[in-house]
Scaffold this motif. Structure first.
Motif, PDB file in Angstrom:
ATOM      1  N   LYS A   1       0.841  -1.200   0.000  1.00 30.74           N
ATOM      2  CA  LYS A   1       0.000   0.000   0.000  1.00 30.74           C
ATOM      3  C   LYS A   1       0.873   1.245   0.000  1.00 30.74           C
ATOM      4  O   LYS A   1       1.946   1.258   0.610  1.00 30.74           O
ATOM      5  CB  LYS A   1      -0.912   0.011   1.221  1.00 30.74           C
ATOM      6  N   PRO A   2       0.427   2.291  -0.671  1.00 31.81           N
ATOM      7  CA  PRO A   2       1.182   3.556  -0.642  1.00 31.81           C
ATOM      8  C   PRO A   2       1.129   4.149   0.760  1.00 31.81           C
ATOM      9  O   PRO A   2       0.246   3.829   1.555  1.00 31.81           O
ATOM     10  CB  PRO A   2       0.435   4.428  -1.653  1.00 31.81           C
ATOM     11  N   GLY A   3       2.095   5.007   1.068  1.00 29.56           N
ATOM     12  CA  GLY A   3       2.180   5.560   2.413  1.00 29.56           C
ATOM     13  C   GLY A   3       2.033   7.068   2.471  1.00 29.56           C
ATOM     14  O   GLY A   3       2.213   7.770   1.480  1.00 29.56           O
ATOM     15  N   MET A   4       1.701   7.550   3.678  1.00 33.52           N
ATOM     16  CA  MET A   4       1.693   8.988   3.916  1.00 33.52           C
ATOM     17  C   MET A   4       3.111   9.533   3.822  1.00 33.52           C
ATOM     18  O   MET A   4       3.333  10.661   3.397  1.00 33.52           O
ATOM     19  CB  MET A   4       1.106   9.280   5.296  1.00 33.52           C
ATOM     20  N   THR A   5       4.055   8.717   4.257  1.00 35.04           N
ATOM     21  CA  THR A   5       5.466   9.037   4.095  1.00 35.04           C
ATOM     22  C   THR A   5       6.173   7.753   3.699  1.00 35.04           C
ATOM     23  O   THR A   5       5.586   6.677   3.716  1.00 35.04           O
ATOM     24  CB  THR A   5       6.080   9.606   5.388  1.00 35.04           C
ATOM     25  N   GLY A   6       7.430   7.878   3.297  1.00 35.06           N
ATOM     26  CA  GLY A   6       8.143   6.695   2.856  1.00 35.06           C
ATOM     27  C   GLY A   6       9.634   6.939   2.825  1.00 35.06           C
ATOM     28  O   GLY A   6      10.113   8.010   3.210  1.00 35.06           O
ATOM     29  N   LEU A   7      10.374   5.959   2.348  1.00 32.60           N
ATOM     30  CA  LEU A   7      11.830   6.073   2.295  1.00 32.60           C
ATOM     31  C   LEU A   7      12.259   7.247   1.417  1.00 32.60           C
ATOM     32  O   LEU A   7      13.198   7.969   1.742  1.00 32.60           O
ATOM     33  CB  LEU A   7      12.430   4.763   1.765  1.00 32.60           C
ATOM     34  N   THR A   8      11.560   7.454   0.320  1.00 34.51           N
ATOM     35  CA  THR A   8      11.886   8.580  -0.565  1.00 34.51           C
ATOM     36  C   THR A   8      11.649   9.909   0.137  1.00 34.51           C
ATOM     37  O   THR A   8      12.473  10.825   0.056  1.00 34.51           O
ATOM     38  CB  THR A   8      11.036   8.516  -1.852  1.00 34.51           C
ATOM     39  N   GLN A   9      10.513  10.037   0.855  1.00 37.66           N
ATOM     40  CA  GLN A   9      10.189  11.291   1.531  1.00 37.66           C
ATOM     41  C   GLN A   9      11.153  11.565   2.684  1.00 37.66           C
ATOM     42  O   GLN A   9      11.424  12.714   3.010  1.00 37.66           O
ATOM     43  CB  GLN A   9       8.745  11.258   2.062  1.00 37.66           C
ATOM     44  N   ALA A  10      11.662  10.504   3.292  1.00 36.54           N
ATOM     45  CA  ALA A  10      12.580  10.674   4.413  1.00 36.54           C
ATOM     46  C   ALA A  10      14.013  10.929   3.954  1.00 36.54           C
ATOM     47  O   ALA A  10      14.882  11.238   4.767  1.00 36.54           O
ATOM     48  CB  ALA A  10      12.547   9.439   5.303  1.00 36.54           C
ATOM     49  N   THR A  11      14.243  10.799   2.645  1.00 38.35           N
ATOM     50  CA  THR A  11      15.596  11.023   2.130  1.00 38.35           C
ATOM     51  C   THR A  11      15.611  12.153   1.109  1.00 38.35           C
ATOM     52  O   THR A  11      15.882  13.300   1.438  1.00 38.35           O
ATOM     53  CB  THR A  11      16.157   9.724   1.521  1.00 38.35           C
ATOM     54  N   VAL A  12      15.281  11.841  -0.139  1.00 39.26           N
ATOM     55  CA  VAL A  12      15.438  12.833  -1.200  1.00 39.26           C
ATOM     56  C   VAL A  12      14.219  13.703  -1.444  1.00 39.26           C
ATOM     57  O   VAL A  12      14.295  14.741  -2.101  1.00 39.26           O
ATOM     58  CB  VAL A  12      15.826  12.144  -2.525  1.00 39.26           C
ATOM     59  N   ARG A  13      13.067  13.252  -0.987  1.00 37.03           N
ATOM     60  CA  ARG A  13      11.797  13.953  -1.173  1.00 37.03           C
ATOM     61  C   ARG A  13      11.584  14.308  -2.647  1.00 37.03           C
ATOM     62  O   ARG A  13      11.681  13.463  -3.504  1.00 37.03           O
ATOM     63  CB  ARG A  13      11.736  15.185  -0.270  1.00 37.03           C
ATOM     64  N   ASN A  14      11.315  15.567  -2.992  1.00 35.11           N
ATOM     65  CA  ASN A  14      11.045  15.951  -4.379  1.00 35.11           C
ATOM     66  C   ASN A  14      12.280  16.456  -5.115  1.00 35.11           C
ATOM     67  O   ASN A  14      12.164  17.018  -6.194  1.00 35.11           O
ATOM     68  CB  ASN A  14       9.973  17.055  -4.423  1.00 35.11           C
ATOM     69  N   SER A  15      13.446  16.259  -4.531  1.00 33.19           N
ATOM     70  CA  SER A  15      14.650  16.855  -5.114  1.00 33.19           C
ATOM     71  C   SER A  15      15.208  16.061  -6.289  1.00 33.19           C
ATOM     72  O   SER A  15      16.163  16.502  -6.929  1.00 33.19           O
ATOM     73  CB  SER A  15      15.736  17.002  -4.042  1.00 33.19           C
ATOM     74  N   VAL A  16      14.654  14.883  -6.576  1.00 30.65           N
ATOM     75  CA  VAL A  16      15.103  14.090  -7.719  1.00 30.65           C
ATOM     76  C   VAL A  16      13.900  13.728  -8.577  1.00 30.65           C
ATOM     77  O   VAL A  16      12.749  13.855  -8.152  1.00 30.65           O
ATOM     78  CB  VAL A  16      15.834  12.802  -7.270  1.00 30.65           C
ATOM     79  N   SER A  17      14.172  13.248  -9.788  1.00 31.28           N
ATOM     80  CA  SER A  17      13.101  12.912 -10.719  1.00 31.28           C
ATOM     81  C   SER A  17      12.339  11.671 -10.266  1.00 31.28           C
ATOM     82  O   SER A  17      12.817  10.905  -9.412  1.00 31.28           O
ATOM     83  CB  SER A  17      13.684  12.663 -12.118  1.00 31.28           C
ATOM     84  N   TRP A  18      11.167  11.469 -10.857  1.00 29.25           N
ATOM     85  CA  TRP A  18      10.346  10.314 -10.520  1.00 29.25           C
ATOM     86  C   TRP A  18      11.096   9.009 -10.794  1.00 29.25           C
ATOM     87  O   TRP A  18      11.062   8.084  -9.980  1.00 29.25           O
ATOM     88  CB  TRP A  18       9.055  10.366 -11.330  1.00 29.25           C
ATOM     89  N   ASP A  19      11.788   8.926 -11.919  1.00 27.03           N
ATOM     90  CA  ASP A  19      12.524   7.710 -12.252  1.00 27.03           C
ATOM     91  C   ASP A  19      13.622   7.416 -11.241  1.00 27.03           C
ATOM     92  O   ASP A  19      13.964   6.247 -11.007  1.00 27.03           O
ATOM     93  CB  ASP A  19      13.130   7.817 -13.651  1.00 27.03           C
ATOM     94  N   GLU A  20      14.184   8.462 -10.633  1.00 24.18           N
ATOM     95  CA  GLU A  20      15.219   8.268  -9.613  1.00 24.18           C
ATOM     96  C   GLU A  20      14.619   7.862  -8.275  1.00 24.18           C
ATOM     97  O   GLU A  20      15.292   7.258  -7.441  1.00 24.18           O
ATOM     98  CB  GLU A  20      16.038   9.542  -9.450  1.00 24.18           C
ATOM     99  N   ARG A  21      13.350   8.192  -8.064  1.00 22.35           N
ATOM    100  CA  ARG A  21      12.688   7.814  -6.808  1.00 22.35           C
ATOM    101  C   ARG A  21      12.253   6.355  -6.809  1.00 22.35           C
ATOM    102  O   ARG A  21      12.186   5.723  -5.760  1.00 22.35           O
ATOM    103  CB  ARG A  21      11.458   8.700  -6.580  1.00 22.35           C
ATOM    104  N   ILE A  22      11.935   5.825  -7.991  1.00 18.51           N
ATOM    105  CA  ILE A  22      11.415   4.460  -8.075  1.00 18.51           C
ATOM    106  C   ILE A  22      12.351   3.428  -7.449  1.00 18.51           C
ATOM    107  O   ILE A  22      11.903   2.578  -6.663  1.00 18.51           O
ATOM    108  CB  ILE A  22      11.074   4.089  -9.534  1.00 18.51           C
ATOM    109  N   PRO A  23      13.659   3.440  -7.741  1.00 16.82           N
ATOM    110  CA  PRO A  23      14.548   2.455  -7.115  1.00 16.82           C
ATOM    111  C   PRO A  23      14.564   2.547  -5.591  1.00 16.82           C
ATOM    112  O   PRO A  23      14.727   1.533  -4.906  1.00 16.82           O
ATOM    113  CB  PRO A  23      15.924   2.798  -7.700  1.00 16.82           C
ATOM    114  N   ILE A  24      14.385   3.757  -5.056  1.00 12.85           N
ATOM    115  CA  ILE A  24      14.344   3.929  -3.606  1.00 12.85           C
ATOM    116  C   ILE A  24      13.077   3.284  -3.048  1.00 12.85           C
ATOM    117  O   ILE A  24      13.096   2.626  -1.997  1.00 12.85           O
ATOM    118  CB  ILE A  24      14.402   5.427  -3.234  1.00 12.85           C
ATOM    119  N   ASP A  25      11.959   3.461  -3.766  1.00 13.73           N
ATOM    120  CA  ASP A  25      10.704   2.828  -3.353  1.00 13.73           C
ATOM    121  C   ASP A  25      10.806   1.305  -3.410  1.00 13.73           C
ATOM    122  O   ASP A  25      10.313   0.601  -2.515  1.00 13.73           O
ATOM    123  CB  ASP A  25       9.551   3.300  -4.247  1.00 13.73           C
ATOM    124  N   VAL A  26      11.433   0.798  -4.464  1.00  8.41           N
ATOM    125  CA  VAL A  26      11.608  -0.648  -4.605  1.00  8.41           C
ATOM    126  C   VAL A  26      12.513  -1.176  -3.489  1.00  8.41           C
ATOM    127  O   VAL A  26      12.267  -2.252  -2.923  1.00  8.41           O
ATOM    128  CB  VAL A  26      12.199  -1.002  -5.988  1.00  8.41           C
TER     129      VAL A  26
END
Length: 208
Positions: free
Chosen positions: A142-167
């Motif tokens: 399930k998607p989260g209110m916050t996540g590993l991406t939000q706790a690290t890079v947030r919106n400072s990188v592109s969507w494609d760069e966030r995907i590996p962090i989510d995985v």
């Protein structure tokens, strides 16, 4: 072990979200009044998002922008905190992530979790079927209110760069990781920083 972790994750989600709504109800009321009396339009913003296994649900947020903002200016993109579509109250809410608080209800009803990959809109940057098999792993929980991406890079990188962090989060998931992400998110809310720059990006990833 993973199934047990997921069971306790859902239990924590339900209890945590319900308790959270009760405890922060005065804050929620203040935000509601501020939005109501400082800008025209609804208090809440609802939008379709991709959830677990690509299922579409409606996310709930406090409105931080002018009405119909998606169809004006840069559309879905908010490239700077000085975007003139953002309201005065909205600027504060976005910087502190307080605009995400209504998603506690999404957690209660089971569309979301407290921690998990953030849900994209169904049509941008990709439709669900356009993600590769490896990228689709980010939708295995399930998607989260916050996540590993939000706790690290947030919106400072592109969507494609966030995907590996989510995985990475999906593959390494455990309750302790969730707890660390929640505390890091609370820290960012207390000491907000720009959500539009790449400053200290690699260091933030390293220290989680």
């Amino acid at each position: 072990m993973r199934k047990l972790n997921l069971f306790f994750k859902r239990l924590i989600d339900c209890v945590g979200a319900l308790v959270g709504i009760i405890v922060i109800s005065p804050i929620l009321l203040c935000i509601i009044l501020l939005i109501k009396f400082t800008s025209k339009g609804p208090i809440f913003f609802r939008q379709e998002r991709l959830g677990k296994d690509g299922k579409v649900f409606r996310i709930l947020k406090f409105r931080t922008m002018i009405v119909n903002a998606e169809n004006t200016g840069t559309g879905l993109f908010v490239k700077t905190e000085n975007d003139n579509r953002i309201t005065k109250v909205g600027k504060i809410l976005r910087t502190t992530s307080l605009d995400e608080l209504p998603q506690l209800w999404n957690v209660v009803v089971g569309d979301m979790s407290l921690v998990g990959p953030r849900p994209p809109v169904p049509y941008h940057p990709y439709k669900y079927q356009e993600y590769s098999d490896d990228q689709k792993k980010r939708f295995n929980m399930k998607p989260g209110m916050t996540g590993l991406t939000q706790a690290t890079v947030r919106n400072s990188v592109s969507w494609d760069e966030r995907i590996p962090i989510d995985v990475e989060y999906i593959e390494k998931f455990n309750l302790w990781l969730d707890i660390k992400i929640i505390f890091r998110t609370l820290q960012k809310m207390i000491n907000p920083e720009s959500i539009y720059t790449e400053s200290n990006k690699s260091q933030k990833q390293k220290n989680l």
